[in-house]
Design an enzyme around this catalytic site. Sequence first.
Site, short mmCIF file in Angstrom:
data_model
loop_
_atom_site.label_atom_id
_atom_site.label_comp_id
_atom_site.label_asym_id
_atom_site.label_seq_id
_atom_site.Cartn_x
_atom_site.Cartn_y
_atom_site.Cartn_z
N TYR A 56 0.84 -1.21 0.00
CA TYR A 56 0.00 0.00 0.00
C TYR A 56 0.87 1.26 0.00
O TYR A 56 1.87 1.34 0.72
CB TYR A 56 -0.97 0.01 1.19
CG TYR A 56 -2.11 -0.98 1.05
CD1 TYR A 56 -2.33 -1.68 -0.14
CD2 TYR A 56 -2.97 -1.23 2.11
CE1 TYR A 56 -3.38 -2.59 -0.26
CE2 TYR A 56 -4.03 -2.15 1.99
CZ TYR A 56 -4.21 -2.82 0.81
OH TYR A 56 -5.25 -3.73 0.69
N LEU A 215 -17.92 -0.28 0.01
CA LEU A 215 -18.83 0.74 -0.54
C LEU A 215 -18.47 0.98 -2.01
O LEU A 215 -18.59 2.10 -2.53
CB LEU A 215 -18.73 2.03 0.28
CG LEU A 215 -19.38 1.94 1.67
CD1 LEU A 215 -19.04 3.15 2.53
CD2 LEU A 215 -20.91 1.79 1.56
N GLY A 269 -11.03 7.93 5.16
CA GLY A 269 -10.13 8.57 6.12
C GLY A 269 -10.90 9.62 6.93
O GLY A 269 -10.29 10.48 7.54
P1 NAP Z 1 -14.57 1.77 0.22
O1 NAP Z 1 -14.97 2.16 1.61
O2 NAP Z 1 -15.52 1.02 -0.63
O3 NAP Z 1 -14.14 3.05 -0.60
C1 NAP Z 1 -13.47 4.13 -0.01
C2 NAP Z 1 -13.69 5.35 -0.87
O4 NAP Z 1 -15.07 5.69 -0.82
C3 NAP Z 1 -12.91 6.53 -0.39
O5 NAP Z 1 -12.44 7.25 -1.51
C4 NAP Z 1 -13.93 7.32 0.40
O6 NAP Z 1 -13.64 8.71 0.38
C5 NAP Z 1 -15.20 7.04 -0.37
N1 NAP Z 1 -16.38 7.10 0.50
C6 NAP Z 1 -16.65 6.34 1.58
N2 NAP Z 1 -17.83 6.70 2.15
C7 NAP Z 1 -18.30 7.71 1.39
C8 NAP Z 1 -19.48 8.51 1.44
N3 NAP Z 1 -20.40 8.33 2.41
N4 NAP Z 1 -19.67 9.45 0.47
C9 NAP Z 1 -18.74 9.63 -0.50
N5 NAP Z 1 -17.59 8.92 -0.60
C10 NAP Z 1 -17.37 7.96 0.34
O7 NAP Z 1 -13.26 0.93 0.41
P2 NAP Z 1 -11.82 0.83 -0.38
O8 NAP Z 1 -10.98 1.97 0.08
O9 NAP Z 1 -11.99 0.63 -1.82
O10 NAP Z 1 -11.32 -0.50 0.28
C11 NAP Z 1 -11.28 -0.61 1.72
C12 NAP Z 1 -10.05 -1.31 2.17
O11 NAP Z 1 -10.05 -2.64 1.66
C13 NAP Z 1 -8.71 -0.72 1.71
O12 NAP Z 1 -8.27 0.36 2.50
C14 NAP Z 1 -7.81 -1.91 1.88
O13 NAP Z 1 -7.43 -2.02 3.24
C15 NAP Z 1 -8.72 -3.07 1.51
N6 NAP Z 1 -8.52 -3.53 0.11
C16 NAP Z 1 -8.08 -4.80 -0.06
C17 NAP Z 1 -7.87 -5.29 -1.35
C18 NAP Z 1 -7.38 -6.68 -1.52
O14 NAP Z 1 -7.01 -7.07 -2.65
N7 NAP Z 1 -7.36 -7.48 -0.47
C19 NAP Z 1 -8.12 -4.47 -2.48
C20 NAP Z 1 -8.60 -3.18 -2.26
C21 NAP Z 1 -8.79 -2.71 -0.95
P3 NAP Z 1 -13.21 9.49 1.75
O15 NAP Z 1 -11.88 8.99 2.18
O16 NAP Z 1 -13.24 10.91 1.27
O17 NAP Z 1 -14.29 9.20 2.75
#
Ligand code: NAP
Length: 303
Positions: A56, A215, A269
Amino acid sequence: MKSARIKLTDKGPDFSRFVLGFWRLTTWGMTTSDLIRFIEESLELGITTFDHADIYGSYTCEETFGAALEKAPHLRDSMQLVTKCGIKLISDNRPNHTIKHYDTSAAHIIASAENSLKVLNTDRIDLLLIHRHDPLMDPDDVAEAFSKLRSAGKVLHFGVSNFTPSQLDLLISRVDVPIITNQVEFSVMHVEPMFDGTIDMCQKNCISPMAWSSLGGGSLFSGDDERAVRLKNALSVVGASLGDKPIDQVALAWLLNHPAGIVPVLGTGKLERVRSAVESEALELSREQWFAILAASRGIDVP
Ligand code: NAP
């Protein structure tokens, strides 16, 4: 409201109902003090499990988090640290990598875990995941690495990520340690794991799947195509009938209401969004509401 706890298997470990992921940490613009505050406030909400990977932030996020732990070491015992290994990225921070590839050799798994321990500033990793299935994976080699890391007390639990059911089955058949999760992409925007055997395989083995991009990686909010609009409408209708609940809460409750004990990984975040997520734990969806969201995601009712 405080997040509940969940056991990933009937023997544990005990993690928070939501996991907070740090993949996007470099985009949050936090100083070390900001990060410490964000961790403390998340812990106060009951979110104690934090998800990382060696890669990451192009191999920088673990170190940034580790700097917070160095300044606030008392926080370590209040949290569970998850990290991953097995992907080798092209990066200025790894000048010896000449092509993006996977490496699940025992030597690489052990070296990667030891580096994670060092940069995270911790003496143990609570859960180590193989990040992606490696076509050259030798399950006996993985078994050897897991056994050595566990006997040394360096890693307490092991799992996988993005594994198909047969890849998970193969590994489970060869390792001496329990495989306690498969972390896969799963959300109202990505429902395939319920139909390709991924979730069935976790239920068969009594392990809780973790859902990354729970999400939709934010596309649930930013998307304006036909499907995203249809899904947002369905989530809003259900949210309204539950007492004006926002769509993020309904989308997460849709995962929590599945009987497999799905553990969503959040990627925000922003503390107010973490707080909103925790509130979704109180939402009970009827079958009709749950299926209305599924139908909106797939664009069709069940046959
Ligand atoms: P996510 O929660 O689906 O997406 C996060 C994004 O959505 C951020 O840009 C966030 O912006 C935005 N967001 C969240 N709530 C919101 C709202 N109410 N309104 C508008 N925008 C919103 O999760 P993700 O970051 O894609 O994935 C989560 C975690 O999964 C990662 O941090 C990582 O640890 C893990 N991951 C694992 C893999 C794997 O291959 N194992 C792959 C990808 C990710 P803000 O920050 O501005 O809120």
